[in-house]
Design a protein around this motif. Structure first.
Motif, short mmCIF file in Angstrom:
data_model
loop_
_atom_site.label_atom_id
_atom_site.label_comp_id
_atom_site.label_asym_id
_atom_site.label_seq_id
_atom_site.Cartn_x
_atom_site.Cartn_y
_atom_site.Cartn_z
N SER A 65 60.90 97.98 29.51
CA SER A 65 59.84 97.01 29.24
C SER A 65 59.46 97.02 27.75
O SER A 65 59.20 95.97 27.17
CB SER A 65 58.62 97.26 30.12
OG SER A 65 58.01 98.50 29.81
N ILE A 66 59.46 98.22 27.14
CA ILE A 66 59.18 98.31 25.70
C ILE A 66 60.28 97.59 24.91
O ILE A 66 59.99 96.83 23.97
CB ILE A 66 59.04 99.79 25.25
CG1 ILE A 66 57.80 100.42 25.87
CG2 ILE A 66 59.04 99.92 23.74
CD1 ILE A 66 56.48 99.86 25.39
N ASP A 67 61.54 97.82 25.29
CA ASP A 67 62.65 97.13 24.61
C ASP A 67 62.53 95.62 24.77
O ASP A 67 62.69 94.87 23.80
CB ASP A 67 64.00 97.60 25.18
CG ASP A 67 64.35 99.02 24.77
OD1 ASP A 67 63.73 99.55 23.83
OD2 ASP A 67 65.26 99.60 25.41
N ASP A 68 62.26 95.17 25.99
CA ASP A 68 62.12 93.73 26.24
C ASP A 68 60.97 93.14 25.44
O ASP A 68 61.10 92.06 24.85
CB ASP A 68 61.90 93.45 27.74
CG ASP A 68 63.14 93.74 28.58
OD1 ASP A 68 64.23 93.92 28.01
OD2 ASP A 68 62.99 93.82 29.82
N LEU A 69 59.84 93.85 25.42
CA LEU A 69 58.69 93.36 24.67
C LEU A 69 58.99 93.32 23.17
O LEU A 69 58.61 92.38 22.47
CB LEU A 69 57.46 94.22 24.94
CG LEU A 69 56.14 93.74 24.33
CD1 LEU A 69 55.80 92.33 24.79
CD2 LEU A 69 55.02 94.70 24.67
N GLY A 70 59.72 94.32 22.67
CA GLY A 70 60.11 94.32 21.26
C GLY A 70 60.99 93.13 20.91
O GLY A 70 60.79 92.49 19.86
N ASN A 73 58.74 90.03 20.99
CA ASN A 73 57.91 89.99 19.77
C ASN A 73 58.74 89.52 18.58
O ASN A 73 58.27 88.71 17.77
CB ASN A 73 57.31 91.36 19.48
CG ASN A 73 56.20 91.74 20.45
OD1 ASN A 73 55.75 90.93 21.25
ND2 ASN A 73 55.78 92.99 20.39
N GLY A 74 59.94 90.04 18.45
CA GLY A 74 60.82 89.62 17.34
C GLY A 74 61.12 88.14 17.38
O GLY A 74 61.08 87.46 16.34
N ALA A 75 61.38 87.62 18.57
CA ALA A 75 61.67 86.19 18.70
C ALA A 75 60.43 85.35 18.33
O ALA A 75 60.55 84.31 17.67
CB ALA A 75 62.12 85.87 20.13
N ILE A 76 59.27 85.82 18.74
CA ILE A 76 58.03 85.07 18.41
C ILE A 76 57.77 85.12 16.91
O ILE A 76 57.41 84.09 16.30
CB ILE A 76 56.84 85.64 19.21
CG1 ILE A 76 57.01 85.31 20.70
CG2 ILE A 76 55.51 85.09 18.68
CD1 ILE A 76 56.00 85.98 21.61
N VAL A 77 57.98 86.27 16.29
CA VAL A 77 57.79 86.39 14.83
C VAL A 77 58.76 85.47 14.10
O VAL A 77 58.38 84.78 13.15
CB VAL A 77 57.94 87.85 14.37
CG1 VAL A 77 58.03 87.95 12.86
CG2 VAL A 77 56.76 88.68 14.89
N ASP A 78 60.01 85.42 14.54
CA ASP A 78 60.99 84.53 13.91
C ASP A 78 60.56 83.07 14.05
O ASP A 78 60.63 82.29 13.08
CB ASP A 78 62.37 84.71 14.55
CG ASP A 78 63.01 86.05 14.20
OD1 ASP A 78 62.52 86.71 13.25
OD2 ASP A 78 63.97 86.45 14.89
N ALA A 79 60.10 82.69 15.24
CA ALA A 79 59.64 81.31 15.46
C ALA A 79 58.41 81.02 14.60
O ALA A 79 58.28 79.93 14.01
CB ALA A 79 59.34 81.08 16.93
N ALA A 80 57.50 81.97 14.49
CA ALA A 80 56.29 81.78 13.68
C ALA A 80 56.66 81.63 12.20
O ALA A 80 56.07 80.80 11.49
CB ALA A 80 55.32 82.95 13.88
#
Length: 151
Positions: A65-70, A73-80
């Motif tokens: 779950s930590i890996d998936d959340l990481g 988060n990375g995908a959201i930061v890239d989109a942002a």
């Protein structure tokens, strides 16, 4: 044979029967205790094995779950970041009077960490309070069990 001899013989046979019944009860009690002890030990082993498996699976789930959340988060930061490149740059007149977003985030998470530590200690203290009131678990009696089985 006289009446008193007959009564005496009957009393003797009755005493012998009582001794046999008593021996049978003792043997049955010993065997039942061994069966119960075996069942308790098997249950304890099953619980221990199940608990170990549960803890292993929980650890795997937490890591995944930590890996998936990481990754999320990375995908959201890239989109942002891509979105931010398209936004117009505007300076607000009071921006220098406000705390930085980094300060707000750091302060919020520092608070959450302190709160989580406090709640963790609260949980541990509750367990300790209940554990001190509970009777201590018995030590395993493997040598006693072997002696009972041998009997």
């Amino acid at each position: 044979m006289t009446l008193s001899e007959t009564i005496s013989n009957a009393e003797q046979r009755l005493d012998e029967q009582r001794a046999r019944v008593s021996d049978a009860f003792d043997t049955g009690r010993t065997r039942l205790k061994a069966v119960v002890d075996d069942a308790v030990e098997a249950t304890e082993d099953s619980v221990e094995s199940g608990t170990s498996t549960l803890m292993e699976q929980t650890k795997i789930w937490r890591e995944r779950s930590i890996d998936d959340l990481g990754r999320l988060n990375g995908a959201i930061v890239d989109a942002a970041a891509q979105l931010a490149e398209r936004l117009p740059r505007t300076e607000l007149p009071v921006i220098d009077k406000l705390p930085t977003p980094e300060q707000v985030i750091t302060d919020g998470f520092d608070y959450a960490i302190e709160l989580a530590k406090l709640q963790q200690q609260f949980g541990l203290d509750l367990v300790k309070a209940f554990r001190s009131a509970a009777p201590a678990p018995e030590a395993k009696k493997s040598s006693k069990k072997a002696a009972v089985k041998a009997a």
